[in-house]
Design an enzyme around this catalytic site. Structure first.
Site, short mmCIF file in Angstrom:
data_model
loop_
_atom_site.label_atom_id
_atom_site.label_comp_id
_atom_site.label_asym_id
_atom_site.label_seq_id
_atom_site.Cartn_x
_atom_site.Cartn_y
_atom_site.Cartn_z
N ALA A 1 4.39 1.70 4.50
CA ALA A 1 4.15 3.14 4.70
C ALA A 1 2.69 3.36 5.08
CB ALA A 1 4.49 3.91 3.42
N VAL A 2 2.49 3.79 6.31
CA VAL A 2 1.15 4.15 6.76
C VAL A 2 1.12 5.67 6.87
CG1 VAL A 2 -0.71 3.64 8.36
CG2 VAL A 2 1.19 2.02 8.12
N HIS B 1 -7.97 4.96 9.59
CA HIS B 1 -7.54 3.86 10.45
C HIS B 1 -6.06 3.95 10.81
CE1 HIS B 1 -11.35 2.11 9.51
NE2 HIS B 1 -11.04 1.87 8.26
N ASN C 1 11.85 -3.12 11.92
CA ASN C 1 10.62 -2.41 11.57
C ASN C 1 10.95 -1.18 10.73
OD1 ASN C 1 8.23 -1.05 11.41
ND2 ASN C 1 7.94 -0.82 13.63
N THR D 1 -5.75 7.46 5.53
CA THR D 1 -6.67 6.53 6.18
C THR D 1 -7.16 7.03 7.54
OG1 THR D 1 -6.91 4.32 7.10
CG2 THR D 1 -4.69 5.22 7.09
N ARG E 1 11.53 10.27 3.73
CA ARG E 1 12.15 9.12 4.42
C ARG E 1 12.36 7.93 3.49
NH1 ARG E 1 9.56 12.42 7.45
NH2 ARG E 1 9.93 12.68 9.66
N PHE F 1 0.87 -1.17 0.00
CA PHE F 1 0.00 0.00 0.00
C PHE F 1 0.92 1.23 0.00
CE2 PHE F 1 -3.22 2.93 1.30
CZ PHE F 1 -4.44 2.33 1.06
N PHE G 1 -0.85 -3.75 7.61
CA PHE G 1 -1.58 -4.60 8.55
C PHE G 1 -1.23 -6.07 8.37
CE2 PHE G 1 -5.28 -7.08 9.90
CZ PHE G 1 -5.49 -6.57 11.17
N GLU G 2 -0.95 -6.48 7.13
CA GLU G 2 -0.67 -7.89 6.83
C GLU G 2 0.78 -8.29 7.10
OE1 GLU G 2 -2.62 -5.99 4.68
OE2 GLU G 2 -4.42 -7.01 5.41
N1 INI Z 1 -2.00 0.12 4.55
C1 INI Z 1 -0.78 0.70 4.57
O1 INI Z 1 0.22 0.01 4.57
N2 INI Z 1 -0.68 2.07 4.59
C2 INI Z 1 -1.78 2.87 4.58
O2 INI Z 1 -1.60 4.12 4.59
C3 INI Z 1 -3.07 2.27 4.52
N3 INI Z 1 -4.25 3.08 4.44
O3 INI Z 1 -4.13 4.28 4.20
O4 INI Z 1 -5.36 2.60 4.59
C4 INI Z 1 -3.14 0.86 4.52
N4 INI Z 1 -4.33 0.24 4.50
C5 INI Z 1 -4.48 -1.16 4.20
C6 INI Z 1 -4.24 -2.08 5.40
O5 INI Z 1 -2.85 -2.20 5.69
C7 INI Z 1 -4.78 -3.48 5.10
O6 INI Z 1 -4.15 -3.98 3.94
C8 INI Z 1 -6.29 -3.50 4.94
O7 INI Z 1 -6.91 -2.93 6.07
C9 INI Z 1 -6.82 -4.95 4.76
O8 INI Z 1 -6.52 -5.74 5.92
#
Ligand code: INI
Length: 155
Positions: free
Chosen positions: A81-82, A89, A114, A87, A128, A23, A58-59
């Site tokens: 990268a979050v 979330h 990490n 999001t 970064r 992502f 998340f995965e």
């Molecule tokens: N996952 C990321 O790695 N970075 C993000 O910024 C992000 N946003 O913005 O939503 C993101 N979402 C997906 C998440 O990691 C999962 O793949 C999804 O929730 C399905 O489990």
């Protein structure tokens, strides 16, 4: 006093996985490049590094668990990268990724780094990922290299 510290060099036998939460892949691909570059420059063998792609940060802990339980790797470098702006979330995803990476790393006793960026804006992420603020993927790989040597010193 005897100091126990890891050196920043590989002997070519170490097997490493990079797990990329793709992502925001425009950012995370740069982190993978940084990690690979650091691995090769510190003496890693190009045949001993594998890239595992997952949908998002998340995965990452789930794939990390699989990677370490397989016994194929000596260490795993996680990147992702979050970005808060992307999001609602943000806090959940970044917390789960961070906690999960640490929990799985502790379970298997192998070096895990990490390199998941958690930023407020895409500009901060770009900084970064190979521009003004260095490359956090490369830094995560250097951490792995130091910890691998430290673990062997401590064995
Ligand atoms: N996952 C990321 O790695 N970075 C993000 O910024 C992000 N946003 O913005 O939503 C993101 N979402 C997906 C998440 O990691 C999962 O793949 C999804 O929730 C399905 O489990």
């Amino acid at each position: 006093m005897k100091i126990i510290e890891g050196k920043l060099s590989l002997n070519g036998s170490e097997k490493i996985a990079v797990i990329n939460g793709r992502f925001n892949h425009i950012i995370t691909d740069r982190l993978v490049e940084g990690a690979q570059d650091a691995f090769l420059r510190h003496g890693g063998n190009k045949d001993n590094i594998e890239l595992i792609l997952v949908p998002g940060a998340f995965e990452i802990p789930f794939a990390l668990e699989k990677a370490l339980s397989s016994g194929k790797y000596d260490a795993v470098c996680c990147v992702g990268a979050v970005i808060r702006g992307s999001t609602p979330h943000f806090d959940y995803i970044s917390a789960e990724a961070t906690k999960g990476i640490a929990t799985v790393g502790l379970k298997y006793g192998k070096p895990v780094a990490n390199g998941v960026l958690t930023t407020d804006t895409i500009e901060q992420a770009i900084e970064r990922a190979g521009s003004k603020a260095g490359n956090k993927g490369a830094e995560a790989m250097v951490t792995i290299i130091e910890m691998l040597d430290l673990y062997s010193e401590m064995a």
